[in-house]
Design a protein around this motif. Structure first.
Motif, PDB file in Angstrom:
ATOM      1  N   GLU A 344       6.800 -11.312 -20.064  1.00  0.00           N
ATOM      2  CA  GLU A 344       5.830 -10.698 -19.140  1.00  0.00           C
ATOM      3  C   GLU A 344       4.519 -11.484 -19.128  1.00  0.00           C
ATOM      4  OE1 GLU A 344       6.567  -8.397 -16.958  1.00  0.00           O
ATOM      5  OE2 GLU A 344       8.592  -8.255 -17.803  1.00  0.00           O
ATOM      6  N   GLN A 345       4.148 -12.007 -20.276  1.00  0.00           N
ATOM      7  CA  GLN A 345       2.950 -12.854 -20.322  1.00  0.00           C
ATOM      8  C   GLN A 345       3.182 -14.123 -19.513  1.00  0.00           C
ATOM      9  OE1 GLN A 345       2.300 -13.425 -24.527  1.00  0.00           O
ATOM     10  NE2 GLN A 345       1.137 -11.532 -24.707  1.00  0.00           N
ATOM     11  N   PHE A 347       5.217 -14.473 -17.029  1.00  0.00           N
ATOM     12  CA  PHE A 347       5.213 -14.133 -15.603  1.00  0.00           C
ATOM     13  C   PHE A 347       3.788 -13.987 -15.077  1.00  0.00           C
ATOM     14  CE2 PHE A 347       5.023 -10.773 -12.338  1.00  0.00           C
ATOM     15  CZ  PHE A 347       5.696 -11.437 -11.321  1.00  0.00           C
ATOM     16  N   TYR A 348       2.962 -13.322 -15.843  1.00  0.00           N
ATOM     17  CA  TYR A 348       1.578 -13.098 -15.411  1.00  0.00           C
ATOM     18  C   TYR A 348       0.860 -14.421 -15.167  1.00  0.00           C
ATOM     19  CZ  TYR A 348      -3.074 -10.911 -15.363  1.00  0.00           C
ATOM     20  OH  TYR A 348      -4.331 -10.468 -15.012  1.00  0.00           O
ATOM     21  N   LEU A 349       1.011 -15.335 -16.103  1.00  0.00           N
ATOM     22  CA  LEU A 349       0.331 -16.629 -15.974  1.00  0.00           C
ATOM     23  C   LEU A 349       0.916 -17.446 -14.820  1.00  0.00           C
ATOM     24  CD1 LEU A 349       0.048 -17.470 -19.760  1.00  0.00           C
ATOM     25  CD2 LEU A 349      -1.835 -16.883 -18.227  1.00  0.00           C
ATOM     26  N   MET A 350       2.231 -17.425 -14.703  1.00  0.00           N
ATOM     27  CA  MET A 350       2.864 -18.194 -13.620  1.00  0.00           C
ATOM     28  C   MET A 350       2.509 -17.617 -12.259  1.00  0.00           C
ATOM     29  SD  MET A 350       6.569 -19.163 -15.255  1.00  0.00           S
ATOM     30  CE  MET A 350       7.101 -20.173 -13.855  1.00  0.00           C
ATOM     31  N   ALA A 351       2.340 -16.290 -12.215  1.00  0.00           N
ATOM     32  CA  ALA A 351       1.963 -15.655 -10.952  1.00  0.00           C
ATOM     33  C   ALA A 351       0.542 -16.041 -10.541  1.00  0.00           C
ATOM     34  CB  ALA A 351       2.085 -14.131 -11.065  1.00  0.00           C
ATOM     35  N   ARG A 352      -0.151 -16.742 -11.428  1.00  0.00           N
ATOM     36  CA  ARG A 352      -1.472 -17.266 -11.072  1.00  0.00           C
ATOM     37  C   ARG A 352      -1.410 -18.774 -10.868  1.00  0.00           C
ATOM     38  NH1 ARG A 352      -1.469 -12.712  -9.931  1.00  0.00           N
ATOM     39  NH2 ARG A 352      -2.650 -11.064 -10.972  1.00  0.00           N
ATOM     40  N   GLY A 353      -0.192 -19.268 -10.653  1.00  0.00           N
ATOM     41  CA  GLY A 353      -0.034 -20.671 -10.285  1.00  0.00           C
ATOM     42  C   GLY A 353       0.174 -21.619 -11.451  1.00  0.00           C
ATOM     43  N   ILE A 354       0.129 -21.101 -12.670  1.00  0.00           N
ATOM     44  CA  ILE A 354       0.208 -21.972 -13.843  1.00  0.00           C
ATOM     45  C   ILE A 354       1.672 -22.329 -14.114  1.00  0.00           C
ATOM     46  CG2 ILE A 354      -0.318 -22.133 -16.318  1.00  0.00           C
ATOM     47  CD1 ILE A 354      -2.602 -20.046 -15.743  1.00  0.00           C
ATOM     48  N   ALA A 355       1.961 -23.609 -14.239  1.00  0.00           N
ATOM     49  CA  ALA A 355       3.337 -24.063 -14.439  1.00  0.00           C
ATOM     50  C   ALA A 355       3.870 -23.561 -15.776  1.00  0.00           C
ATOM     51  CB  ALA A 355       3.410 -25.586 -14.383  1.00  0.00           C
ATOM     52  N   GLU A 356       5.191 -23.417 -15.860  1.00  0.00           N
ATOM     53  CA  GLU A 356       5.797 -22.776 -17.019  1.00  0.00           C
ATOM     54  C   GLU A 356       5.400 -23.426 -18.349  1.00  0.00           C
ATOM     55  OE1 GLU A 356       9.926 -21.868 -16.760  1.00  0.00           O
ATOM     56  OE2 GLU A 356      10.048 -21.395 -18.900  1.00  0.00           O
ATOM     57  N   LEU A 362      -0.255 -22.102 -23.401  1.00  0.00           N
ATOM     58  CA  LEU A 362      -1.406 -21.197 -23.428  1.00  0.00           C
ATOM     59  C   LEU A 362      -1.116 -19.961 -24.290  1.00  0.00           C
ATOM     60  CD1 LEU A 362      -4.055 -21.681 -21.888  1.00  0.00           C
ATOM     61  CD2 LEU A 362      -3.157 -20.301 -20.020  1.00  0.00           C
ATOM     62  N   VAL A 363       0.090 -19.410 -24.135  1.00  0.00           N
ATOM     63  CA  VAL A 363       0.441 -18.195 -24.878  1.00  0.00           C
ATOM     64  C   VAL A 363       0.560 -18.480 -26.384  1.00  0.00           C
ATOM     65  CG1 VAL A 363       2.234 -16.450 -25.264  1.00  0.00           C
ATOM     66  CG2 VAL A 363       1.543 -17.038 -22.932  1.00  0.00           C
TER      67      VAL A 363
ATOM     68  N   VAL B  78       8.012 -18.818  -9.572  1.00  0.00           N
ATOM     69  CA  VAL B  78       6.863 -17.902  -9.571  1.00  0.00           C
ATOM     70  C   VAL B  78       5.553 -18.656  -9.341  1.00  0.00           C
ATOM     71  CG1 VAL B  78       5.567 -16.235 -10.964  1.00  0.00           C
ATOM     72  CG2 VAL B  78       8.058 -16.295 -11.100  1.00  0.00           C
ATOM     73  N   ASP B  79       5.385 -19.765 -10.064  1.00  0.00           N
ATOM     74  CA  ASP B  79       4.124 -20.506  -9.937  1.00  0.00           C
ATOM     75  C   ASP B  79       4.023 -21.203  -8.585  1.00  0.00           C
ATOM     76  OD1 ASP B  79       6.295 -21.929 -11.163  1.00  0.00           O
ATOM     77  OD2 ASP B  79       4.947 -23.612 -11.535  1.00  0.00           O
ATOM     78  N   ALA B  82       2.716 -18.735  -6.108  1.00  0.00           N
ATOM     79  CA  ALA B  82       1.264 -18.542  -6.247  1.00  0.00           C
ATOM     80  C   ALA B  82       0.518 -19.712  -5.615  1.00  0.00           C
ATOM     81  CB  ALA B  82       0.897 -18.407  -7.727  1.00  0.00           C
TER      82      ALA B  82
END
Ligand SMILES: Nc1ncnc2c1ncn2[C@@H]1O[C@H](COP(=O)(O)OP(=O)(O)OP(=O)(O)O)[C@@H](O)[C@H]1O
Ligand SMILES: [Mg+2]
Lengths: 399, 254
Positions: A344-345, A347-356, A362-363, B78-79, B82
């Motif tokens: 879930e973390q 997903f949250y970061l990727m949903a802000r454009g951050i690559a996997e 970051l996590v 997903v990214d 965004a």
């Protein structure tokens, strides 16, 4: 009454998506009370190690026989330590009266080191001003070695003492930390050994009245590294904050036994260790023993260990033990959790454009950095963060 | 002008009891600058729609399509979604220990724009956006969502919306858990984003009260995984008075 309670606890926390400890079964067998464990400075007093002893049951003893009961080189070794006002460093003989004041070995490798060292290195801290002292040991060589160190903080003195370890080593050692009344000492031991290095260390701390020790063990490099900090809180108001960060790669064994002995009133302990594991055969062990004796009234203790599993094929053993012999405590709790990376973390970061890959970094970084921030030294924090960054980049993170 | 199009979308989720269909044929066209409200009872599939648009791996698209200006959104990670301009303000934003808001915002902005923002203007933009949302500047140094109250989490979502400047935003119950003051502040943020960037808004809500501050162009009533009725703002007023009972009865009979 003695309650030995590896399983029962005031606080048992669990993180999202958790996997049971790989050694959960054994973890619930009541342990021998820690205060009754045999201790001696003489290696001959210990029977041969089988690997079934509480001190060794998670450790690959077969790869450590030279350190456990082989002949050791106990001579002086080279180190670097830039001069700092209020800190002296000197070799002393075995008869120095400070030696043996903070603790006694409770396992054969530690006793072997104690028996074999020729000179002890004493780091003495005086003066109330804040200061940072670094001692750097590198390339202690492939031969099995013993070492003994005393770190002594005079009453009301303050200092940050950083012990840095790098290069080759086959080392078993004891470090005594004597914190005088009202002193505030931070000791950080950084293990960034070479890939093949083996290192067994016992840290014994005796903390004076209203004094505080912050002890930090950072273990990133080495094949087998075991750092066991034991703290005796024998004076009222004594305080230990024991922190640890470790990152185990493939085929690395990183272990720590943290022992806190509350033996006076109004003592306080906070133990927090966090580790990440990545790669086939990465193995970490954390054992946290907290003993609150009858003398330890109105004590406040909390210990936690959290592990973040980043790939398959790893094993994290995490065993908190709490023994309480008095009914009058201010607080006692423990938490132990080993979790997989939280999707879930991610997903949250990727949903802000951050690559996997960046999101994972970051996590993980965020998971470990909490401890680093608590060290309270920005420069050291940055260096450790950079080292973790390198560990992460080097690893083959699953995508 | 951009357009987000959802066509005959069927979505299911794997559960312990097997595959569970949730969305059963959703059609929706959202243009830049428009605001669509999606209203519906608990469990009707609103969050499922939101997560599916954002690409949450838990949800499986069985059939149908989502396109952004003709590009196949379902093909994107997903990214990538965004970066293509889709933003989801989450119903339950997760905590990320050890990652500060300022680090997170900068990392996200860099990812979305493909280059790091100019430091001076960025700091100013963040500060202005936080001021507008009445967020104390100490939040910048706190860890993402850690220990945030429900209302603070929602403001933080809108802060990201204002800074990342997406083409379309899906707001999943951004109003829930907000007191009147916070509701106004958050709504102003959404309206500001729309004025500044022609944002298209898909506003998912259970209640009509947020519609006092954010005026929808269209209202869709979502029941049992599909749109049961659509209309203009007046439809929201009717729901305010009558609730969802009418739709639920028909759903039961179906
Ligand atoms: N991962 C899942 N596992 C099982 N069921 C799920 C899962 N995700 C969603 N569902 C089910 O799908 C249905 C729709 O859920 P969804 O969260 O989309 O509803 P909602 O309209 O957002 O509800 P609310 O108003 O409570 O937020 C519910 O019945 C829910 O229990
Ligand atoms: Mg929902």
């Amino acid at each position: 009454m003695t309650t030995t309670s590896p399983a029962t606890s005031s606080t048992e926390t669990e993180q999202h998506g958790f996997k049971a400890h790989s050694d959960g079964g054994d973890a619930f067998v009541p342990v021998q009370t820690r205060s009754e464990r045999f201790g001696s400075t003489n290696v001959a007093d210990f029977p041969a190690v089988t690997g079934r002893e509480p001190a060794w049951k998670y450790t690959p003893v077969a790869q450590l026989s030279d350190l456990i009961d082989g002949e050791l080189n106990g001579s002086e070794y080279p180190f670097e330590a830039p001069a700092v006002d209020g800190v002296t460093v000197a070799w002393v003989g075995r008869d120095d009266k400070r030696i043996g004041t903070a603790g006694t070995p409770e396992n054969k490798a530690a006793a072997n080191a104690w028996t074999a060292f020729e000179k002890a290195l004493v780091i003495s801290v005086t003066g109330e001003e804040e200061k940072t002292f670094r001692l750097h040991r590198t390339d202690l060589g492939d031969g099995a070695r013993a070492a003994h160190t005393v770190i002594e903080a005079a009453p009301h003195s303050r200092a940050l003492v950083i012990l840095e370890n790098a290069g080759q080593a086959a080392l078993t050692e004891n470090i005594e930390i004597i914190v005088g009344d009202g002193a505030q000492l931070t000791v950080v031991s950084v293990q960034e050994w070479a890939e093949d290095a083996r290192h067994l260390a016992e840290h014994f701390a005796e903390i004076g009245r209203d004094a505080k020790l912050k002890h930090v063990a950072v273990t990133l490099g080495g094949k087998i590294v075991r750092v066991n900090p034991s703290t005796h809180l024998g004076s009222q108001g004594a305080d230990i904050e024991a922190l640890g960060v470790y990152f185990a790669d493939a085929h690395q064994h990183l272990e720590q036994h943290v022992y806190v002995d509350h033996d006076a009133e109004n003592t306080r302990s906070r133990v927090s260790y966090k580790g990440a594991l990545q790669g086939e055969g990465a193995h970490t062990v954390w054992i946290g023993d907290v003993l609150i004796r009858q003398t330890g009234t109105a004590t406040d203790s909390y210990e936690e260990n959290r592990n973040l599993v980043l790939s398959e094929g790893t094993r994290a053993d995490s065993v908190p033990n709490l023994e309480i012999e008095t009914g009058d405590i201010a607080g006692a709790g423990h938490a132990s959790a080993t979790g997989r990376f939280d999707d879930e973390q991610l997903f949250y970061l990727m949903a802000r454009g951050i690559a996997e890959a960046d999101a994972r970094r970051l996590v993980v970084h965020g998971f470990l950095v909490e401890i680093i921030q608590r060290i309270g030294d920005a420069e050291l924090g940055e260096r450790i963060e950079a080292a973790i960054e390198r560990e992460l980049a080097a690893g083959d993170l699953p995508s | 002008m951009s357009v987000l199009e959802i066509r005959d979308l069927h979505v299911s989720v794997e559960t312990d009891q097997g595959t569970k269909p949730i969305l059963r044929g959703v059609d929706l066209t959202l243009n830049s600058n428009e605001t669509h409200a999606i209203m519906g009872p608990n469990g009707s599939g609103k969050s499922t729609l939101a997560y599916t648009i954002a690409g949450h791996p838990k949800y499986t698209v069985d059939s149908g399509s989502i396109t952004l200006d003709g590009e196949d959104v379902l093909e994107m990670s997903v990214d990538e979604r965004a970066r293509a301009g889709i933003f989801l303000a989450m119903q339950y934003p997760v905590e990320i220990p050890g990652v500060t808001v300022s680090n997170f915002l900068r990392t996200a902005k860099t990812a979305i724009d493909g280059e790091a923002p100019a430091i001076r203007t960025w700091i100013k933009d963040v500060r202005t956006a936080m001021d507008n949302l009445r967020m104390d500047k100490v939040f910048a140094e706190r860890n993402v969502n850690e220990g945030f109250s429900g209302g603070e989490k929602k403001r933080h979502e809108i802060l990201q919306l204002e800074l990342l400047k997406p083409k379309f935003a899906v707001l999943d119950e951004t109003d829930s858990g907000l007191d009147v003051d916070a509701l106004k502040i958050v709504s102003e943020g959404v309206n500001r984003a729309q004025e500044n960037t022609d944002l298209g808004v898909l506003l998912i809500t259970h209640y009509t009260r947020i519609l006092r501050y954010i005026k929808p162009d269209h209202v869709h009533v979502f029941v049992n995984g599909k749109v049961a009725e659509q209309g203009g703002p007046e439809l929201a007023d009717r729901l305010e008075n009558e609730g969802y009972d009418r739709y639920l009865q028909t759903a039961d009979q179906a």
